[in-house]
Write an enzyme that holds these catalytic residues in place. Structure first.
Site, PDB file in Angstrom:
ATOM      1  N   GLY A 164       0.845  -1.191   0.000  1.00 42.93           N
ATOM      2  CA  GLY A 164       0.000   0.000   0.000  1.00 42.93           C
ATOM      3  C   GLY A 164       0.877   1.235   0.000  1.00 42.93           C
ATOM      4  O   GLY A 164       0.752   2.094  -0.847  1.00 42.93           O
ATOM      5  N   GLY A 176       1.841  -6.467   4.212  1.00 39.85           N
ATOM      6  CA  GLY A 176       3.202  -6.918   3.933  1.00 39.85           C
ATOM      7  C   GLY A 176       4.174  -6.600   5.054  1.00 39.85           C
ATOM      8  O   GLY A 176       5.387  -6.711   4.888  1.00 39.85           O
ATOM      9  N   ARG A 223      11.231  -0.608  21.267  1.00 39.62           N
ATOM     10  CA  ARG A 223      11.478  -2.043  21.358  1.00 39.62           C
ATOM     11  C   ARG A 223      11.164  -2.753  20.040  1.00 39.62           C
ATOM     12  O   ARG A 223      10.179  -2.432  19.372  1.00 39.62           O
ATOM     13  CB  ARG A 223      10.565  -2.599  22.447  1.00 39.62           C
ATOM     14  CG  ARG A 223      10.779  -4.048  22.799  1.00 39.62           C
ATOM     15  CD  ARG A 223       9.753  -4.394  23.851  1.00 39.62           C
ATOM     16  NE  ARG A 223       9.864  -5.735  24.347  1.00 39.62           N
ATOM     17  CZ  ARG A 223       8.877  -6.341  25.012  1.00 39.62           C
ATOM     18  NH1 ARG A 223       7.745  -5.695  25.250  1.00 39.62           N
ATOM     19  NH2 ARG A 223       9.025  -7.563  25.448  1.00 39.62           N
ATOM     20  N   ASN A 274       9.997  -8.241  16.430  1.00 37.95           N
ATOM     21  CA  ASN A 274      10.531  -9.321  15.598  1.00 37.95           C
ATOM     22  C   ASN A 274      11.671  -8.749  14.750  1.00 37.95           C
ATOM     23  O   ASN A 274      11.435  -7.973  13.822  1.00 37.95           O
ATOM     24  CB  ASN A 274       9.417  -9.885  14.705  1.00 37.95           C
ATOM     25  CG  ASN A 274       9.903 -11.016  13.805  1.00 37.95           C
ATOM     26  OD1 ASN A 274      11.034 -11.005  13.319  1.00 37.95           O
ATOM     27  ND2 ASN A 274       9.039 -11.982  13.558  1.00 37.95           N
ATOM     28  N   THR A 312      11.310  -9.128  10.776  1.00 44.77           N
ATOM     29  CA  THR A 312      10.344  -8.276  10.068  1.00 44.77           C
ATOM     30  C   THR A 312      10.709  -6.796  10.240  1.00 44.77           C
ATOM     31  O   THR A 312      10.504  -5.995   9.328  1.00 44.77           O
ATOM     32  CB  THR A 312       8.903  -8.541  10.549  1.00 44.77           C
ATOM     33  OG1 THR A 312       8.823  -8.327  11.962  1.00 44.77           O
ATOM     34  CG2 THR A 312       8.464  -9.960  10.230  1.00 44.77           C
ATOM     35  N   GLN A 319      11.407  -4.175   7.251  1.00 46.20           N
ATOM     36  CA  GLN A 319      10.747  -2.880   7.107  1.00 46.20           C
ATOM     37  C   GLN A 319      11.780  -1.766   6.924  1.00 46.20           C
ATOM     38  O   GLN A 319      11.610  -0.885   6.087  1.00 46.20           O
ATOM     39  CB  GLN A 319       9.891  -2.583   8.337  1.00 46.20           C
ATOM     40  CG  GLN A 319       8.598  -3.381   8.391  1.00 46.20           C
ATOM     41  CD  GLN A 319       7.648  -2.975   7.286  1.00 46.20           C
ATOM     42  OE1 GLN A 319       7.200  -1.847   7.225  1.00 46.20           O
ATOM     43  NE2 GLN A 319       7.362  -3.884   6.380  1.00 46.20           N
ATOM     44  N   GLY A 344       7.827   2.819  16.010  1.00 44.50           N
ATOM     45  CA  GLY A 344       7.449   2.304  14.695  1.00 44.50           C
ATOM     46  C   GLY A 344       8.639   2.164  13.769  1.00 44.50           C
ATOM     47  O   GLY A 344       9.577   2.956  13.834  1.00 44.50           O
ATOM     48  N   VAL A 345       8.592   1.166  12.892  1.00 48.67           N
ATOM     49  CA  VAL A 345       9.699   0.939  11.958  1.00 48.67           C
ATOM     50  C   VAL A 345       9.277   1.068  10.492  1.00 48.67           C
ATOM     51  O   VAL A 345      10.112   0.977   9.606  1.00 48.67           O
ATOM     52  CB  VAL A 345      10.330  -0.467  12.147  1.00 48.67           C
ATOM     53  CG1 VAL A 345      10.979  -0.587  13.514  1.00 48.67           C
ATOM     54  CG2 VAL A 345       9.306  -1.576  11.935  1.00 48.67           C
ATOM     55  N   GLU A 357       8.306   3.428   8.461  1.00 47.80           N
ATOM     56  CA  GLU A 357       8.571   4.539   7.549  1.00 47.80           C
ATOM     57  C   GLU A 357       9.893   5.267   7.779  1.00 47.80           C
ATOM     58  O   GLU A 357      10.452   5.826   6.846  1.00 47.80           O
ATOM     59  CB  GLU A 357       7.400   5.523   7.605  1.00 47.80           C
ATOM     60  CG  GLU A 357       6.128   4.839   7.114  1.00 47.80           C
ATOM     61  CD  GLU A 357       4.910   5.733   7.157  1.00 47.80           C
ATOM     62  OE1 GLU A 357       4.459   6.139   6.082  1.00 47.80           O
ATOM     63  OE2 GLU A 357       4.404   6.013   8.249  1.00 47.80           O
TER      64      GLU A 357
HETATM   65 MO1  MOS Z   1       1.850   5.291   5.362  1.00 45.01          MO
HETATM   66  S1  MOS Z   1       2.247   6.771   4.025  1.00 45.01           S
HETATM   67  O1  MOS Z   1       1.323   6.227   6.707  1.00 45.01           O
HETATM   68  O2  MOS Z   1       0.679   4.286   4.683  1.00 45.01           O
END
Ligand code: MOS
Length: 702
Positions: A229, A457, A592, A595, A598, A602, A666-667, A669
């Protein structure tokens, strides 16, 4: 050992890589009709006449929807991007706008009929290039604060020994996920069931129910495997609404899949930016003032601001910082977030400017960042929830071998190949949303998590069971996940790098409550996981279900950011100076890690995304017709294997006590931030040519 932190292989890995994971276009539903969109060939004007007579003669044709016979939609609530509703009137605001939707018994029939829809237009001159209309800039306040200001930038610049002031450009980019957007709307006795390629099923449900006037209980949206996406499926788009409306009107099931070309206008894109950055600093490079201003194109009837200066608010210690975002309306489809929105384009400008400052001040680029290291958020004044960026600079530099760099441009080479090393800081805000989850344990010992999240994904099918297994102390292969359905406990959209921290915290909560309830039912202060099923038997229960949830109420007194340090090596042949990335190393501060496999995937995926931004991705628009010049992957270039060198991602050991119950940020972006400027800075180091625009092309280095 905890199952959290274990590099488990994705449960859907084999299905995905063998192409066996079914997408919306692969689903088999008996009696489904096929829909094909007809799009506007002009970018501005109106439809003078539309004639479906010939199309309606095609065998198997069911209906040709136009603005004349499409049901009237209600105002869309809760989801941005569709203030301008399509196929409701004859006005054309952009090329590619849907003007008819042709539904037939077969796909071929629908395609044939679509070619026979006759349309005449009254054409007006479109406004296409936002850079030629900067005088029309507007402030948009819908999503976030467009402007911020702390301290006295004017005074800071006046007192500065060094001033850097430059203009930067980033290009329009498209998401081009492997699976193009598409929807299968089943009509089931008055209810709509949508199988959708979406990052936010609940958002699609909101759009459909508000526009079609259906109560939410009568609209259900499911998604199983979504083929990527990157933001393009984050909001709901006109095709979902039109396909659902067709199914409702015809009382039949209808499927529409966007051909690749239509994905360029059928959903948003990352808008180009024009940015101005001014830095004022002492002789030693410590910052006195930062001004960052960005303008991006948006559409006529909708609004999307790319807050490119957002990261600049939080990244460096500086007594005076001003940021501003403006938009210019043009006759194009509305832009939308794309992987590493805002900071992704914005840090290109700030971090090239910082490299310019490093050169003028004669300070090593890493040292310059350390001299300006922010211990608290310089704009909000808040402490960071957790920040290990210093560690990232150190680890990243060490893994890359930065110490061996010689500072002068053109000072490193391999024969006729110039070698450049550049670096940049990455920063991406931490987005959080409320989520619910339900966890059930059965008599046979199996644990089932239910939550309406999406799998685009990222590894969510593997991560969520890890979280529940850890909380319950059961083997992870005993835990299943049921997801991708708006009938399940509501999870937020799969965007903003927020799924693991938000949905994962809800799963943690439900699993923790389940364990507590089992202990309570067992009647002893302790209960081993092996005894869970004994308790169920003892109490005569077939299963036990507990609901849980998480919402971002805590921690708002902190600034939450994901950070990174990115190091790139480029090789540029002196004779034909095509820049090529030969190495890229990133080290991240993201809380933290649930996994490592994954997470690494990312982050390295983000770095590859950044290589595309730096060297390839550029969606050009014809300035006369307002048409994208290349609505396909032969002209819109993204990195292929040959463009992607050794890419390494590391992270600092960290547990964020404030961002989420899990300790994660978060990883998804942050990996895509900082790569563009690190590469541009490496190109400068290799060639001595300062490029302030991405993608960097050979002609800029000649
Ligand atoms: Mo992402 S651009 O927040 O799907």
């Amino acid at each position: 050992m905890s199952v959290i932190g274990t590099p488990l292989v994705r449960r859907d890995a084999r299905l995905k890589v063998t192409g066996a994971a079914p997408y919306v276009g692969d689903l088999v539903v008996p009696g489904v009709l096929h829909g094909v969109f007809v799009t506007s060939t002009i970018a501005r004007g109106r439809i003078a006449a539309i004639d479906s007579t010939a199309a309606l003669r095609i065998p198997g044709i069911v209906q040709v929807f136009t603005h004349e016979n499409m049901p009237r939609f209600g105002k869309i609530k809760g989801v941005p991007g569709q203030a301008f509703l399509l196929m409701q009137a004859n006005e054309i605001q952009y090329e590619g706008q849907y003007v008819a939707f042709v539904v037939a018994e077969t796909l071929m029939g629908a395609r044939d009929a679509a070619r026979l829809v006759e349309i005449s237009y009254v054409t007006e001159h479109p406004r296409v290039d936002f850079r030629r209309h900067l005088e029309l800039e507007e402030t948009v306040t819908d999503f976030a604060e467009p402007d911020t200001s702390v301290g006295d930038v004017r005074a800071g610049l006046a007192a500065a020994d060094i001033t850097i002031s430059s203009t930067f450009r980033t290009a329009d980019r498209h998401h081009v996920p492997m699976e193009p957007a598409g929807t299968l709307a089943e009509w089931r006795n008055g209810d709509l069931l949508l199988h959708d390629a979406t990052q936010w099923g609940y958002g699609v449900r909101m759009v459909i129910s508000s526009a079609l006037g259906l109560p939410q209980e009568r609209v259900r949206v499911t998604s199983t495997y979504v083929g990527g996406g990157f933001g393009s499926k984050g909001f709901a788009w006109p095709h979902q609404l039109i396909i659902a409306a067709a199914a409702m009107t015809l009382e039949r099931s209808v499927r529409g899949i966007l051909p690749r070309a239509l994905t360029f206008t059928g959903h948003g894109y990352q808008p180009a930016t024009e940015q101005e950055v001014t830095l004022g600093a002492h002789r030693d490079g410590t910052l006195l003032a930062i001004r960052h201003r960005s303008v991006n194109p948006t559409s006529i009837g909708d609004e999307y601001p790319e807050y490119a200066a957002m990261g600049t608010r939080s990244v460096y210690a500086c007594p005076a910082i001003e940021t501003a975002t403006r938009v210019v309306r043009v006759n194009r489809n509305v832009p939308t977030p794309m992987r590493a929105p805002h900071e992704g384009p914005g840090m290109v400008a700030l971090e090239i400017a910082m490299d310019e400052l490093a050169v003028v001040a004669g300070v090593d680029p890493v040292e310059l960042r350390l001299r300006n290291y922010a211990e608290t958020d310089p704009t909000s004044g808040l402490p960071f929830s957790s920040k290990a960026l210093r560690e990232c600079y150190r680890i990243g530099a060490e893994k890359f071998g930065w110490a061996a760099r010689t500072p002068a441009p053109r000072s490193m080479r391999d024969g006729s190949t110039l070698i450049g090393w550049g670096m940049a800081t990455a920063l991406m805000t931490t987005f959080r949303f409320g989520s619910a989850a339900r966890v059930t344990i059965r008599r046979d010992g199996r644990v089932v998590i239910e939550t309406g999240t999406q799998e685009i994904g990222t590894g969510v099918l593997t991560i969520m069971p890890q979280i529940a297994a850890d909380a319950l102390g059961v083997p992870v292969d005993q835990v299943d996940l049921i997801y991708g359905d708006t009938d399940l406990p509501e999870a937020g959209g799969t965007f903003g790098s927020a799924t693991t921290l938000s949905v994962g915290s809800a799963v943690l909560d439900a699993a923790t409550r389940l364990k507590a309830r089992l202990i309570e039912l067992g009647g002893e202060p302790e209960l081993s996981p092996a005894e869970y099923t004994e308790v169920l038997k003892l109490r005569g229960l077939e299963q036990l279900t507990i609901d849980g949830g998480w919402s971002p109420q805590q921690g708002n007194e902190y600034s939450m950011q994901c950070f990174g340090a990115v190091f790139a090596e480029v090789r540029v042949d002196e004779r034909i100076p095509i820049p090529r990335v030969s190495r890229c190393v990133g080290c991240y501060s993201v809380g933290r890690i649930i996994n490592p496999r994954t997470a690494r995937s990312q982050l390295t995926g983000g770095i590859i995304w950044g290589i595309g931004q730096a060297l390839l991705e550029d969606s050009r628009v014809d300035p006369v017709t307002g048409r994208y010049l290349s609505k396909n992957l032969s002209g819109y270039l993204i990195p292929s294997h040959a463009d992607v060198p050794a890419v390494e991602a590391y992270w600092a050991e960290e547990h964020d006590p404030h961002a989420s119950a899990l300790g994660a940020r978060g990883v998804g972006e942050v990996g895509a931030v900082g790569v563009g400027p690190a590469i541009a800075n490496a190109v400068f180091h290799a060639t001595g040519v300062r490029v302030r625009e991405v993608p960097i092309r050979v002609e800029m280095l000649l």
